[in-house]
Write a protein that holds these residues in place. Sequence first.
Motif, PDB file in Angstrom:
ATOM      1  N   LEU A 147       0.980  -1.187   0.032  1.00 32.92           N
ATOM      2  CA  LEU A 147       0.047  -0.077   0.039  1.00 32.92           C
ATOM      3  C   LEU A 147       0.954   1.157  -0.161  1.00 32.92           C
ATOM      4  CD1 LEU A 147      -2.891   1.343   0.061  1.00 32.92           C
ATOM      5  CD2 LEU A 147      -2.791   1.010   2.462  1.00 32.92           C
ATOM      6  N   ALA A 148       2.085   1.138   0.636  1.00 33.72           N
ATOM      7  CA  ALA A 148       2.767   2.399   0.701  1.00 33.72           C
ATOM      8  C   ALA A 148       3.416   2.659  -0.865  1.00 33.72           C
ATOM      9  CB  ALA A 148       4.091   2.389   1.663  1.00 33.72           C
ATOM     10  N   LEU A 151       0.536   4.222  -2.576  1.00 40.98           N
ATOM     11  CA  LEU A 151       0.290   5.780  -2.064  1.00 40.98           C
ATOM     12  C   LEU A 151       1.475   6.579  -2.654  1.00 40.98           C
ATOM     13  CD1 LEU A 151      -1.056   5.286   1.510  1.00 40.98           C
ATOM     14  CD2 LEU A 151      -2.214   5.696  -0.519  1.00 40.98           C
ATOM     15  N   ALA A 190       0.076   4.742   4.956  1.00 40.80           N
ATOM     16  CA  ALA A 190      -0.417   3.426   4.631  1.00 40.80           C
ATOM     17  C   ALA A 190      -0.587   2.585   5.899  1.00 40.80           C
ATOM     18  CB  ALA A 190       0.643   2.720   3.968  1.00 40.80           C
ATOM     19  N   LEU A 194      -4.728   1.557   5.875  1.00 36.17           N
ATOM     20  CA  LEU A 194      -4.698   0.116   5.454  1.00 36.17           C
ATOM     21  C   LEU A 194      -6.050  -0.319   6.443  1.00 36.17           C
ATOM     22  CD1 LEU A 194      -3.884  -2.567   4.209  1.00 36.17           C
ATOM     23  CD2 LEU A 194      -2.332  -2.701   5.975  1.00 36.17           C
TER      24      LEU A 194
END
Length: 380
Positions: A147-148, A151, A190, A194
């Motif tokens: 997710l990081a 993003l 994130a 999340l």
Amino acid sequence: AGAERGTTHRATADTWNMPGMVPERTPGSSRPGAGRLHSGTMTIELAPLPAPVETARPRPRIFSGIQPSGAPHIGNDLGAIRNYVRLQAEYEAIYCIVDYHALTSVHDPDRLRRQTREMASALLALGLDPERCTLFVQSHRPEVTELAWLLATVTPVSWLERTPTYKEKKLNQPEDINHGLLAYPVLQAADIVLYKASVVPVGKDQAAHLELSREIVRAFNVRYGETFPEPKAVFTSAPVVLGTDGVKKMSKSVGNTIEILASPDEIRRQVMSMVTDTQRILRTDPGRPEVCNVCQLHRFFGTDYEQIWEGERTARTGCVDTKRLLAERIIEHYAPARERYRELIAQPGQVDRVLAQGAERIRPIAEATMTEVREKMGLR
Ligand code: AQP
């Protein structure tokens, strides 16, 4: 050095008098500051009200992380951990020991492993209850790294370069300005989104990071459609605690900490090293409690801080007396947690189980978010 200290002491007064700073109160006491840790009010100017118990609405979800980059200190506790403890009753609380973040400054594997378990033991000793909150280790839910990255693709580099903590870290560890330091706020965003957390209890030093998280969320939502709530910071009544130098924020990496679970002798040593009012040269000079870090900390460790301040103003007491008293109060205050910490450290299997269960409990939330995000971004 004198000029620098003078400036900072002014900063101290500002810090402690910032709007929204509410001295703690204990039930039955009407006096400000008559509080014990973990029992005072928090500044909820930014926090949504929790759902009333009688409705079946889910509780708002909160998230916060703490680095296993060293021993927990009074800044961590007064600025954040006591809110973790309070809020676990009212919110769906998820707390994380952020080992990926710590890797930006800790590069010794054994040390990181040991400190991760120590931080988990410390949080449990200070009152986190695995029945009421989820405690886990960041790297045990690796979806966060994916997710990081996602993003990162909506985050302009200029936003990261202007982050105050990045600028500070560049000064603190000039020989190790790694990419992780720059990308730190993206990983932090994130961490929070999340789990679609909407409230984040942190110290004021994290305010800029939180603002950046909100901007990243907005950028994502604009590009890919409404997906994440914008997280809001929640501060305690001690949003910034200065270090023993009386100059900088108390910080593990600066080494100006009072370690709350250290031995009584170590706590005494750290408190006795504190810089007080630098303009009080002679024992007979009147003190200025408003700018003295030791006097300010007394607000959180007893009901009689106003008398202590009066003693300083009239030079009835000296800085050494005030420090000795503070050290003994800190030692006493954290004695039960220190005891519990010793027990937990002796049972690493029990702590590891709590962490494993925590990571497992939130797996469905993480997986659902990633499914949604991958789909929205065109990865599936
Ligand atoms: N001095 C402080 N005053 C108030 N709050 C503080 N916090 C940290 N220092 C203070 C809050 O504690 C939480 C956990 O912080 P962290 O350890 O994850 O990272 P940090 O803020 O960077 O703390 P340190 O000690 O300065 O760590 P290093 O030196 O490793 O970077 C956060 O909510 C933080 O706001």
